[in-house]
Write a protein that holds these residues in place. Sequence first.
Motif, PDB file in Angstrom:
ATOM      1  N   LYS A  13      41.459  39.898  34.685  1.00 19.26           N
ATOM      2  CA  LYS A  13      40.942  38.800  33.868  1.00 19.26           C
ATOM      3  C   LYS A  13      39.958  39.382  32.875  1.00 19.26           C
ATOM      4  O   LYS A  13      39.607  40.558  32.949  1.00 19.26           O
ATOM      5  CB  LYS A  13      40.287  37.714  34.722  1.00 19.26           C
ATOM      6  CG  LYS A  13      39.098  38.180  35.519  1.00 19.26           C
ATOM      7  CD  LYS A  13      38.534  37.068  36.372  1.00 19.26           C
ATOM      8  CE  LYS A  13      37.334  37.584  37.152  1.00 19.26           C
ATOM      9  NZ  LYS A  13      36.714  36.543  37.939  1.00 19.26           N
ATOM     10  N   ASP A  14      39.511  38.587  31.932  1.00 15.11           N
ATOM     11  CA  ASP A  14      38.541  39.061  30.947  1.00 15.11           C
ATOM     12  C   ASP A  14      37.246  39.475  31.647  1.00 15.11           C
ATOM     13  O   ASP A  14      36.824  38.828  32.612  1.00 15.11           O
ATOM     14  CB  ASP A  14      38.229  37.954  29.929  1.00 15.11           C
ATOM     15  CG  ASP A  14      39.410  37.638  29.026  1.00 15.11           C
ATOM     16  OD1 ASP A  14      40.383  38.415  29.020  1.00 15.11           O
ATOM     17  OD2 ASP A  14      39.351  36.617  28.324  1.00 15.11           O
ATOM     18  N   PRO A  15      36.596  40.542  31.176  1.00 18.18           N
ATOM     19  CA  PRO A  15      35.323  40.952  31.782  1.00 18.18           C
ATOM     20  C   PRO A  15      34.254  39.882  31.613  1.00 18.18           C
ATOM     21  O   PRO A  15      34.272  39.134  30.636  1.00 18.18           O
ATOM     22  CB  PRO A  15      34.936  42.212  30.983  1.00 18.18           C
ATOM     23  CG  PRO A  15      36.164  42.655  30.283  1.00 18.18           C
ATOM     24  CD  PRO A  15      37.007  41.435  30.095  1.00 18.18           C
ATOM     25  N   VAL A  26      25.159  43.851  31.685  1.00 16.78           N
ATOM     26  CA  VAL A  26      25.980  44.253  32.828  1.00 16.78           C
ATOM     27  C   VAL A  26      27.307  43.502  32.737  1.00 16.78           C
ATOM     28  O   VAL A  26      27.328  42.294  32.532  1.00 16.78           O
ATOM     29  CB  VAL A  26      25.268  44.004  34.175  1.00 16.78           C
ATOM     30  CG1 VAL A  26      24.886  42.550  34.351  1.00 16.78           C
ATOM     31  CG2 VAL A  26      26.128  44.483  35.334  1.00 16.78           C
ATOM     32  N   ALA A  27      28.403  44.244  32.843  1.00 22.83           N
ATOM     33  CA  ALA A  27      29.729  43.631  32.799  1.00 22.83           C
ATOM     34  C   ALA A  27      30.427  43.894  34.121  1.00 22.83           C
ATOM     35  O   ALA A  27      30.340  44.992  34.684  1.00 22.83           O
ATOM     36  CB  ALA A  27      30.556  44.204  31.650  1.00 22.83           C
ATOM     37  N   THR A  28      31.111  42.876  34.623  1.00 19.40           N
ATOM     38  CA  THR A  28      31.906  43.012  35.837  1.00 19.40           C
ATOM     39  C   THR A  28      33.350  42.688  35.498  1.00 19.40           C
ATOM     40  O   THR A  28      33.636  41.822  34.668  1.00 19.40           O
ATOM     41  CB  THR A  28      31.409  42.076  36.954  1.00 19.40           C
ATOM     42  OG1 THR A  28      31.412  40.729  36.476  1.00 19.40           O
ATOM     43  CG2 THR A  28      30.004  42.452  37.399  1.00 19.40           C
ATOM     44  N   LYS A  66      40.299  42.953  27.632  1.00 18.13           N
ATOM     45  CA  LYS A  66      40.619  41.592  28.056  1.00 18.13           C
ATOM     46  C   LYS A  66      41.645  41.667  29.173  1.00 18.13           C
ATOM     47  O   LYS A  66      42.089  42.756  29.549  1.00 18.13           O
ATOM     48  CB  LYS A  66      41.131  40.780  26.881  1.00 18.13           C
ATOM     49  CG  LYS A  66      42.397  41.318  26.285  1.00 18.13           C
ATOM     50  CD  LYS A  66      42.821  40.514  25.096  1.00 18.13           C
ATOM     51  CE  LYS A  66      44.095  41.132  24.556  1.00 18.13           C
ATOM     52  NZ  LYS A  66      44.334  40.885  23.196  1.00 18.13           N
ATOM     53  N   LYS A  67      42.026  40.537  29.691  1.00 17.70           N
ATOM     54  CA  LYS A  67      43.014  40.476  30.759  1.00 17.70           C
ATOM     55  C   LYS A  67      44.262  41.248  30.347  1.00 17.70           C
ATOM     56  O   LYS A  67      44.783  41.066  29.251  1.00 17.70           O
ATOM     57  CB  LYS A  67      43.370  39.021  31.056  1.00 17.70           C
ATOM     58  CG  LYS A  67      44.409  38.879  32.139  1.00 17.70           C
ATOM     59  CD  LYS A  67      44.735  37.435  32.401  1.00 17.70           C
ATOM     60  CE  LYS A  67      45.811  37.330  33.461  1.00 17.70           C
ATOM     61  NZ  LYS A  67      46.121  35.922  33.782  1.00 17.70           N
ATOM     62  N   GLY A  68      44.715  42.152  31.220  1.00 13.81           N
ATOM     63  CA  GLY A  68      45.913  42.931  30.966  1.00 13.81           C
ATOM     64  C   GLY A  68      45.678  44.262  30.287  1.00 13.81           C
ATOM     65  O   GLY A  68      46.578  45.090  30.212  1.00 13.81           O
TER      66      GLY A  68
END
Length: 178
Positions: A13-15, A26-28, A66-68
């Motif tokens: 999924k998108d971060p 912070v990004a997960t 992004k997702k994918g």
Amino acid sequence: MINRIVLVGRLTKDPELRYTANGIAVATFTLAVNRPFSNQQGNREADFINCVIWRKPAENVANFLKKGSLAGVDGRLQTRSYDNNEGRRVYVTEVVADSVQFLEPRGTASGGGQAQQYGGGGYDQGQGSSYGGQGGQGGGYQNPPNQGPGFGQGQQANDDPFANDGKPIDINDDDLPF
């Protein structure tokens, strides 16, 4: 002691980008990584691995993945725990990324896309490719539009510059890295 993780997979999924109270980004994100073998039905299974990255690279991940998206993660495995709202202890195991490599041009995962600029930790859509520099800016190697690295005028990016030459390649031993 060694604690090193290297992963290549696709984002599920998108971060999610957040900031701490001190303003640190912070990004997960979760990476789906295929297992190297098939199950009894002949299907490949995947592991879904939670990752976290901090500061400027976190902003780059949130802006450009992004997702994918196909990404490579280099980092370390970390476990932590906290008490949730119900008072239960929750244990979390995640990869704390030191770096994230964007392994395909922007827009490829969703189809289509233009030429890209690769820079320190991220890439931006643009007219040509630029290798090196921070965030695609300053210094580095630049190509004219619609040409890949190492291609001169009039050649397409998918042409082999050594095809049909038939001559041996003359390389000085001093130029070899080994």
